[in-house]
Design a protein around this motif. Structure first.
Motif, mmCIF file in Angstrom:
data_model
loop_
_atom_site.group_PDB
_atom_site.id
_atom_site.type_symbol
_atom_site.label_atom_id
_atom_site.label_comp_id
_atom_site.label_asym_id
_atom_site.label_seq_id
_atom_site.Cartn_x
_atom_site.Cartn_y
_atom_site.Cartn_z
ATOM 1 N N MET A 1 0.841 -1.201 0.000
ATOM 2 C CA MET A 1 0.000 0.000 0.000
ATOM 3 C C MET A 1 0.870 1.242 0.000
ATOM 4 O O MET A 1 1.781 1.366 0.825
ATOM 5 C CB MET A 1 -0.908 0.003 1.225
ATOM 6 N N LEU A 6 -2.503 5.665 2.095
ATOM 7 C CA LEU A 6 -2.480 5.603 3.556
ATOM 8 C C LEU A 6 -2.620 6.977 4.207
ATOM 9 O O LEU A 6 -3.434 7.166 5.121
ATOM 10 C CB LEU A 6 -1.197 4.926 4.020
ATOM 11 N N LEU A 10 -5.637 8.203 6.633
ATOM 12 C CA LEU A 10 -5.403 8.499 8.055
ATOM 13 C C LEU A 10 -5.842 9.919 8.406
ATOM 14 O O LEU A 10 -6.363 10.156 9.504
ATOM 15 C CB LEU A 10 -3.925 8.303 8.394
ATOM 16 N N GLU A 197 -4.734 -5.036 2.816
ATOM 17 C CA GLU A 197 -5.078 -3.608 2.779
ATOM 18 C C GLU A 197 -5.996 -3.239 3.941
ATOM 19 O O GLU A 197 -5.785 -2.221 4.611
ATOM 20 C CB GLU A 197 -5.760 -3.272 1.457
ATOM 21 N N VAL A 200 -4.000 -3.372 7.274
ATOM 22 C CA VAL A 200 -3.049 -2.266 7.407
ATOM 23 C C VAL A 200 -3.782 -0.960 7.702
ATOM 24 O O VAL A 200 -3.375 -0.191 8.597
ATOM 25 C CB VAL A 200 -2.198 -2.138 6.127
ATOM 26 N N LEU A 201 -4.842 -0.695 6.971
ATOM 27 C CA LEU A 201 -5.613 0.530 7.207
ATOM 28 C C LEU A 201 -6.174 0.563 8.630
ATOM 29 O O LEU A 201 -6.162 1.604 9.294
ATOM 30 C CB LEU A 201 -6.746 0.643 6.192
ATOM 31 N N TRP A 204 -3.314 1.202 11.294
ATOM 32 C CA TRP A 204 -2.888 2.596 11.345
ATOM 33 C C TRP A 204 -4.007 3.524 11.818
ATOM 34 O O TRP A 204 -3.747 4.567 12.420
ATOM 35 C CB TRP A 204 -2.400 3.043 9.974
ATOM 36 N N SER A 205 -5.240 3.154 11.546
ATOM 37 C CA SER A 205 -6.363 4.034 11.892
ATOM 38 C C SER A 205 -6.598 4.102 13.390
ATOM 39 O O SER A 205 -6.984 5.155 13.921
ATOM 40 C CB SER A 205 -7.641 3.541 11.206
#
Length: 249
Positions: A1, A6, A10, A197, A200-201, A204-205
């Motif tokens: 990604m 990203l 975010l 995906e 990972v999102l 981080w979110s």
């Protein structure tokens, strides 16, 4: 990604987290609407991320509150929620592949409805609605939760019409949103759709939203609750109209 996906995601998630903290509404709708309108990530992925974020939020909020829940209403709503979540996820998968414009139009209409519900003040009933009504509204919320990870508006409107103490309504909704998000997540996993995906999102979110929530609590906007509701209405209405116009034109 790539960072081109990203970082904007975010930024939207952090803004939505702050916005929900100071207004009490809108995280999922802002994330879904803004990312879809800007084409940052696929609707299917964002819906899964929103569902996971909601599940984490609910699991943090639930401990110590289960004794303040109206369990017959939960069971009745659950009967509608579970099958309609499955239907919503399958419908999302179908529309994202064959009718992306219609999907964006539906999302815009849902966000417009969510914004309008901020200004609607449902009148409190004298008696509790039949349990079958909780099944009906649970089904509507389950469908929206399956489609977009946004299960709130139908159940919120119905529950706040009931002659139930506000604290019990809040806990009832938190539990039902946890059920909705949990069932949706399990079904997505069973379908093999929980890809890197999404994970990972989500990973981080969570810190981004946690930080923006902290800032929202420490540095809230110096405005009245009514003004904040109007701002929330304006933001969601703008996002919803943007999605509808993009779908139609």
């Amino acid at each position: 990604m790539g960072v081109e996906v990203l970082l904007p995601f975010l930024a939207i998630a952090a803004l939505a987290g702050y916005f929900q903290t100071v207004t009490g509404f809108g995280l999922g709708m802002i994330v879904m609407g803004a990312t879809s309108g800007l084409g940052i990530a696929p609707v299917t992925s964002v819906a899964a991320v929103v569902s996971l974020m909601t599940l984490i939020n609910c699991l943090v909020a639930l401990p110590g509150r289960l004794q303040h829940v109206d369990w017959p209403s939960v069971r009745a709503a659950g009967l509608g929620i579970v099958p309609m979540i499955v239907a919503g996820v399958l419908l999302l998968e179908y529309l994202s592949g064959s009718a992306a414009t219609l999907l964006r139009l539906l999302l815009g209409l849902v966000i417009l409805y969510g914004g309008a519900s901020l200004l609607l003040r449902p009148s409190r009933q004298a008696t509790l609605s039949p349990l079958r009504s909780f099944t009906l509204f649970g089904g509507l919320s389950g469908l929206l939760g399956g489609l977009f990870g946004i299960a709130g508006p139908p159940l919120i409107y119905h529950c706040y019409r009931q002659p139930i103490e506000p604290v019990r309504i809040r806990n009832l909704l938190i539990l039902l949103f946890a059920v909705t998000s949990g069932v949706r997540t399990l079904f997505v996993v069973s379908q093999g759709q929980m890809n890197t995906e999404i994970l990972v999102l989500t990973a981080w979110s969570v810190p981004a939203i946690a930080l923006s929530t902290y800032l929202g609590r420490r540095l809230p906007l110096p405005l009245s609750a009514q003004t904040m509701r109007r701002i929330a209405f304006a933001v969601l209405t703008a996002i919803g109209i943007g999605l509808v116009m993009a779908a139609l034109y």
